[in-house]
Scaffold this motif. Structure first.
Motif, PDB file in Angstrom:
ATOM      1  N   VAL A 186       0.748  -1.310   0.177  1.00 58.93           N
ATOM      2  CA  VAL A 186       0.056   0.038  -0.034  1.00 58.93           C
ATOM      3  C   VAL A 186       0.917   1.380  -0.013  1.00 58.93           C
ATOM      4  N   GLY A 187       2.166   1.013   0.455  1.00 61.00           N
ATOM      5  CA  GLY A 187       2.958   2.289   0.602  1.00 61.00           C
ATOM      6  C   GLY A 187       2.804   3.276   1.357  1.00 61.00           C
ATOM      7  N   PRO A 188       3.610   4.236   1.549  1.00 65.87           N
ATOM      8  CA  PRO A 188       3.628   5.270   2.956  1.00 65.87           C
ATOM      9  C   PRO A 188       2.180   5.911   2.960  1.00 65.87           C
ATOM     10  N   GLN A 189       1.670   6.467   2.012  1.00 65.85           N
ATOM     11  CA  GLN A 189       0.384   6.871   2.097  1.00 65.85           C
ATOM     12  C   GLN A 189      -0.873   6.089   2.298  1.00 65.85           C
ATOM     13  N   ILE A 304      -2.530   2.148  14.644  1.00 61.45           N
ATOM     14  CA  ILE A 304      -4.036   2.367  14.849  1.00 61.45           C
ATOM     15  C   ILE A 304      -4.564   3.578  14.613  1.00 61.45           C
ATOM     16  N   ALA A 305      -5.390   4.043  13.643  1.00 66.04           N
ATOM     17  CA  ALA A 305      -6.027   5.296  13.555  1.00 66.04           C
ATOM     18  C   ALA A 305      -7.606   5.364  14.375  1.00 66.04           C
ATOM     19  N   THR A 306      -8.153   4.182  14.097  1.00 65.85           N
ATOM     20  CA  THR A 306      -9.708   4.295  14.673  1.00 65.85           C
ATOM     21  C   THR A 306     -10.217   2.811  14.933  1.00 65.85           C
ATOM     22  N   LEU A 307     -10.561   2.460  16.008  1.00 63.28           N
ATOM     23  CA  LEU A 307     -11.344   0.809  16.090  1.00 63.28           C
ATOM     24  C   LEU A 307     -12.519   0.958  16.317  1.00 63.28           C
ATOM     25  N   TYR A 308     -13.370   0.278  15.294  1.00 63.06           N
ATOM     26  CA  TYR A 308     -15.029   0.360  15.291  1.00 63.06           C
ATOM     27  C   TYR A 308     -15.262  -0.851  16.101  1.00 63.06           C
ATOM     28  N   THR A 309     -16.122  -0.865  16.940  1.00 65.30           N
ATOM     29  CA  THR A 309     -16.525  -2.199  17.634  1.00 65.30           C
ATOM     30  C   THR A 309     -18.153  -2.251  17.512  1.00 65.30           C
ATOM     31  N   ASP A 310     -18.694  -3.555  18.329  1.00 68.73           N
ATOM     32  CA  ASP A 310     -20.152  -3.610  18.375  1.00 68.73           C
ATOM     33  C   ASP A 310     -20.460  -3.289  19.750  1.00 68.73           C
ATOM     34  N   LEU A 320      -6.259   1.273   9.858  1.00 75.05           N
ATOM     35  CA  LEU A 320      -4.670   1.261  10.078  1.00 75.05           C
ATOM     36  C   LEU A 320      -4.336   2.500   9.096  1.00 75.05           C
ATOM     37  N   ARG A 321      -3.482   3.431   9.644  1.00 72.86           N
ATOM     38  CA  ARG A 321      -2.576   4.142   8.607  1.00 72.86           C
ATOM     39  C   ARG A 321      -1.220   3.563   8.504  1.00 72.86           C
ATOM     40  N   ALA A 322      -0.555   3.773   7.425  1.00 72.75           N
ATOM     41  CA  ALA A 322       0.947   3.128   7.150  1.00 72.75           C
ATOM     42  C   ALA A 322       1.573   4.315   7.954  1.00 72.75           C
ATOM     43  N   VAL A 323       2.848   3.729   8.355  1.00 75.74           N
ATOM     44  CA  VAL A 323       3.882   4.778   9.004  1.00 75.74           C
ATOM     45  C   VAL A 323       5.135   4.612   8.559  1.00 75.74           C
TER      46      VAL A 323
END
Length: 323
Positions: A186-189, A304-310, A320-323
């Motif tokens: 996916v690369g850095p972006q 981890i940018a955001t976790l969505y749950t039930d 998830l964002r690439a770093v």
């Protein structure tokens, strides 16, 4: 359990055994701790049994993840942004991805990756018809290995989609290596949308893998039926039983087939000895808490940018964002 695993070819009893399957099976069955690869689950009968498992009242992952995606796909699409090339690892029937494609703004490509060519081409044709302006580029490959993807627009933001909690079927070091390969793709972006089964009440986990109807047991035992057919094995299914339990220290469900008697089984012209109570380890399914998931993401080159749950906090769909 996952329906995204690589399917090995079958042979009839009067043909020469498939060399790849024979070598992998015998390597596992002659080890100090006997094992079989989860990829062996998904012959025709196994795939049908897994579809039944997904409908069981005890087996929560599929419908829980679908409910999260239904509620949060718009937010996930907004996080991914415009001009996305969406790469789905283990696309299978390609049902969940439609929730994302319906919300993405001007996506430029959908790249389903699966080892089952017939299903892959059927899904690709369906998606091309449903989304006429979308470039659909199917890749028939084992996604656990390095991939060669079709040429994508340099302006496209590459986003990986890996639903189904299939990441749990990798041992932690393997999971980190897989995420690292995805990060390279996916690369850095880039980014990743990842389905993750969470740690929870052990009884809930136990019930999910020991359903009252015995479908999971049949799914597990079907491995031996497959080996009897493809490798001329002599397994007597009446002398093996399904065993599944939560290993709290390792944070994983383990599935085994236990020999109920001392016996010798012939597999591809090799004798395999079992003691009474000895097991074949057939699958692991790791369950994550937030520190474990953070460590995995970091090891794979993401954060981890955001976790969505039930509502019950049983499952995550992670952005998830690439770093």
């Amino acid at each position: 359990m996952t329906s995204n695993a690589q399917r090995l070819p079958a042979t009839s009893d009067n043909q020469q055994y498939d060399a790849q399957e024979r070598d992998l099976v015998l390597r596992g069955l002659t080890s100090d701790v006997k094992t079989l690869l989860p990829s062996l689950f998904y012959d025709t009968a196994g795939a049908a049994l897994f579809e039944q498992i997904c409908e069981l009242p005890e087996y929560y992952p599929t419908r829980t993840e679908l409910s999260i995606l239904a509620e949060h796909s718009a937010a996930l699409a907004a996080a991914a942004g415009e001009s996305v090339a969406l790469i789905e690892y283990g696309s299978g029937a390609g049902i969940k991805v439609r929730l994302l494609l319906d919300h993405l703004e001007r996506p430029v490509a959908y790249v389903p990756v699966d080892v089952s060519q017939a299903q892959l081409l059927r899904v690709a044709e369906e998606r091309a018809m449903q989304y006429p302006g979308l470039q659909v580029l199917p890749v028939c490959a084992d996604y656990t290995q390095p991939l060669s993807l079709p040429k994508l627009s340099p302006a496209a933001r590459r986003v990986a989609f890996f639903p189904g909690s299939t990441i749990g079927n990798f041992h932690p070091t393997e999971a980190a290596a897989f995420l690292h390969r995805v990060r390279h793709t996916v690369g850095p972006q880039g980014g990743m949308i990842l389905g993750v089964d969470r740690r929870k009440d052990p009884q809930v986990l136990h019930d999910a893998y020991n359903d009252a109807a015995g479908v999971t047991a049949a799914f597990n035992l079907n491995l031996l039926t497959r080996l009897n057919r493809t490798l001329g094995a002599t397994f007597d299914l009446g002398t093996f039983r399904h065993v599944a339990f939560f290993n709290d220290a390792a944070s994983r469900i383990e599935m085994h087939l236990e020999s109920t008697i001392a016996q010798q089984v012939r597999v591809a012209d090799v004798d395999i000895t079992f003691e009474a109570g000895e097991t074949i380890h057939t699958e692991c399914s790791y369950k994550y808490d937030e520190p474990r998931l953070e460590a995995l993401a970091e090891a794979g080159g993401f954060r981890i940018a955001t976790l969505y749950t039930d509502a019950r906090d049983w499952f995550w769909v992670a952005w998830l964002r690439a770093v």
